[in-house]
Design a protein around this motif. Structure first.
Motif, PDB file in Angstrom:
ATOM      1  N   ASP A   1      44.064  28.607  43.896  1.00  0.00           N
ATOM      2  CA  ASP A   1      43.972  27.395  44.181  1.00  0.00           C
ATOM      3  C   ASP A   1      44.936  26.470  43.762  1.00  0.00           C
ATOM      4  O   ASP A   1      45.314  25.253  44.171  1.00  0.00           O
TER       5      ASP A   1
ATOM      6  N   MET B   1      52.113  38.858  41.625  1.00  0.00           N
ATOM      7  CA  MET B   1      51.566  38.715  43.291  1.00  0.00           C
ATOM      8  C   MET B   1      52.052  37.216  43.583  1.00  0.00           C
ATOM      9  O   MET B   1      50.978  36.450  43.175  1.00  0.00           O
TER      10      MET B   1
ATOM     11  N   ASP C   1      52.541  34.194  46.591  1.00  0.00           N
ATOM     12  CA  ASP C   1      52.268  33.709  47.859  1.00  0.00           C
ATOM     13  C   ASP C   1      50.839  34.097  48.411  1.00  0.00           C
ATOM     14  O   ASP C   1      50.570  34.539  49.487  1.00  0.00           O
ATOM     15  N   LEU C   2      49.893  34.656  47.515  1.00  0.00           N
ATOM     16  CA  LEU C   2      48.751  35.202  48.034  1.00  0.00           C
ATOM     17  C   LEU C   2      47.744  33.916  48.231  1.00  0.00           C
ATOM     18  O   LEU C   2      47.963  32.731  47.520  1.00  0.00           O
ATOM     19  N   LYS C   3      46.978  33.945  49.181  1.00  0.00           N
ATOM     20  CA  LYS C   3      46.016  33.039  49.634  1.00  0.00           C
ATOM     21  C   LYS C   3      44.425  33.247  49.194  1.00  0.00           C
ATOM     22  O   LYS C   3      43.720  32.537  49.169  1.00  0.00           O
ATOM     23  N   ASP C   4      44.272  34.493  49.032  1.00  0.00           N
ATOM     24  CA  ASP C   4      43.083  35.046  48.907  1.00  0.00           C
ATOM     25  C   ASP C   4      42.704  35.988  47.860  1.00  0.00           C
ATOM     26  O   ASP C   4      43.620  36.824  47.613  1.00  0.00           O
TER      27      ASP C   4
ATOM     28  N   ALA D   1      41.091  38.673  47.303  1.00  0.00           N
ATOM     29  CA  ALA D   1      40.697  39.997  47.732  1.00  0.00           C
ATOM     30  C   ALA D   1      42.161  40.900  47.428  1.00  0.00           C
ATOM     31  O   ALA D   1      41.935  42.021  47.009  1.00  0.00           O
ATOM     32  N   GLY D   2      43.348  40.261  47.644  1.00  0.00           N
ATOM     33  CA  GLY D   2      44.392  41.012  47.305  1.00  0.00           C
ATOM     34  C   GLY D   2      44.502  41.226  45.779  1.00  0.00           C
ATOM     35  O   GLY D   2      45.062  42.664  45.663  1.00  0.00           O
TER      36      GLY D   2
ATOM     37  N   LEU E   1      42.088  44.152  44.964  1.00  0.00           N
ATOM     38  CA  LEU E   1      42.733  45.289  45.171  1.00  0.00           C
ATOM     39  C   LEU E   1      43.536  46.121  44.308  1.00  0.00           C
ATOM     40  O   LEU E   1      43.326  47.129  43.981  1.00  0.00           O
ATOM     41  N   GLU E   2      44.582  45.226  43.625  1.00  0.00           N
ATOM     42  CA  GLU E   2      45.256  45.710  42.733  1.00  0.00           C
ATOM     43  C   GLU E   2      44.566  46.134  41.445  1.00  0.00           C
ATOM     44  O   GLU E   2      44.887  47.119  40.663  1.00  0.00           O
TER      45      GLU E   2
END
Lengths: 140, 323
Positions: A28, A55, A57-60, A62-63, A66-67
């Motif tokens: 955020d 990482m 340009d992530l918005k959420d 969860a990505g 995952l990593e």
């Protein structure tokens, strides 16, 4: 000996849900997150191995999670930490960094005492884990 | 087209609306309502603000009845699932991966954007952004390049909708060492395991998507909704054109109406007709001619001249000259 470093070092380890909330806070604020791991947890070892690139340009969260999980799977006996960078200062600045995985048996450190010239004594911190070769240091 | 709704007397307190655009407050933490509780579906519906998106869909998109119907059904299902969850009835998360097929210019991308917003309002995805990609963004150029590339795109799309345009390019039957297959496998894995985190929408032309699914049966079975976008009829194209013109601040002069309809009929017969996209291009060219005509004429102009497109703006088109 439980190693503490980074943000929230005074708190118990986070659950995945709590990690997600912290990552969401970082995203955020526009801070890209990065996952790093090591099996040499000496406090002066600032440069841990990178698990992939930071990482962007992530918005959420969860990505990121995952990593983190991929890294945990690949290195189950390593320390894994999450770092969020704040680029708004024009340089790479760590805004948030905390440990997301630690080996089951943290071996701790011993203090080496060394007598040098003129009866001076020097002290050295030596992680017990470093007695074994890289990759096997925390293997059970 | 509206989902059936029953007005129930409101005895349970319904949740308050959240600020526009934000997802409604989570209800997961609350204890389940007793079996005797009643929930007012109308106020639930209002709180979700899904109707705004659905109405905008109806208003801004001409035709496309099957598409709108399906999207309304999806919205109704998600709303009912949320109400069910408040009673503590366990429901598996519906599978919302979709495949949009249709000719060029039938509005597949536009619908995908609206879909992302709608799913966000109904609390199905957390962020509601749309990441639109093609083969180039997913498939790498050398061994070991594809997996990180695909994963990066998937991570970016998490919390939103991943829209893969012309998805059939991912699979190249003529080259079995093509890296596209690797991208498809990663995609399948994420579609199955991270269903909570993103919705994948594949889009493409009908016939080529069919052969894509034939060679990738795993992909076809993981997609619950195959939505076909029909070609627009003549009158529909006309109203699309008028919508576009209104948005750009132009109008058709009364005598232009017939010419425009003629133009569309002729253009549809020609090869490479791309529905709404061709209409847009036709209007762009009409605007050029309109500007050129005004300048060539010189003198004073008023608001009417600046706004009205006259028949000659369309009549000098190649479409009319060829015949």
């Amino acid at each position: 000996m439980r190693i503490t470093q980074g943000t929230f070092s005074y708190l118990p380890d986070f659950t995945d849900e709590e990690i997600s909330l912290q990552v969401a806070y970082a995203l955020d604020h526009g801070w890209p997150c990065s996952v790093e791991f090591t099996d040499d947890p000496h406090p002066r070892n600032s440069y841990w191995e990178m698990w992939g690139l930071p990482m962007f340009d992530l918005k959420d969260p969860a990505g990121v999670l995952l990593e983190i999980n991929e890294c945990r799977r690949a290195y189950p006996d390593h320390y894994v930490r999450l770092t969020a960078y704040d680029a708004s200062y024009g340089r790479q600045t760590t805004a948030l960094s905390f440990i997301v995985q630690r080996p089951g048996n943290e071996k701790g450190f011993r203090l080496d005492r060394e007598e040098t010239s003129d009866r001076r004594v020097r002290y050295r911190m030596h992680p017990y884990a470093l007695d074994r070769p890289e990759g096997e240091r925390y293997a059970t | 087209m509206r989902p059936p709704q029953t007005a129930l007397p409101q005895t349970a307190t319904s949740q308050t609306g959240s600020p526009a655009g934000g997802p409604p407050p989570e209800v997961a933490g609350e204890p389940p309502l007793p079996a005797s509780a009643r929930i007012d579906l109308d106020s639930e519906r209002k709180a979700s603000q899904a109707d705004e998106v659905l109405d905008a869909l109806d208003r801004d998109l001409v035709g496309l009845t099957p598409v709108k119907t399906r999207i309304r059904e999806v919205a109704a299902l998600l709303l009912i699932d949320r109400v069910r969850a408040r009673f503590g009835i366990a429901t598996a998360r519906p599978n919302l991966h979709m495949c949009f097929t249709g000719s060029p210019g039938t509005g597949k991308t536009t619908v995908a954007v609206r879909l992302a917003e709608l799913l966000h309002r109904l609390g199905y995805v957390r962020k509601g952004h749309l990441v639109s990609v093609t083969r180039d963004d997913l498939v790498g150029q050398y061994v070991g390049h594809t997996a990180p590339k695909t994963k990066e795109v998937l991570k970016r799309a998490m919390g939103g909708v991943l829209f893969i345009d012309e998805a059939y390019y991912l699979y190249r039957a003529e080259n079995e060492r093509d890296y596209g297959q690797e991208a498809i496998e990663i995609l399948l894995q994420v579609m199955e395991n991270q269903r909570d985190d993103l919705v994948v929408v594949l889009a493409g032309y009908q016939d080529r998507m069919d052969s894509f699914f034939t060679s990738n049966p795993g992909m076809s079975s993981r997609i619950a909704h195959h939505i076909d976008f029909p070609d627009y009829t003549g009158p529909e194209l006309g109203s699309i054109g008028r919508l576009m013109l209104a948005r750009e601040g132009y109008e058709l002069a009364p005598e232009t109406e017939q010419v425009f309809a003629d133009y569309l009929d002729r253009r549809r017969e020609q090869p490479r007709f791309a529905n709404a996209r061709s209409v847009r291009n036709a209007l762009e060219r009409a605007r050029l001619r309109h500007a050129d005509r005004l300048l060539a004429h010189g003198g004073e102009v008023g608001r009417d001249e600046l706004v009205l497109l006259r028949p000659e703006d369309f009549l000098s088109s190649r479409v009319f000259i060829d015949t």
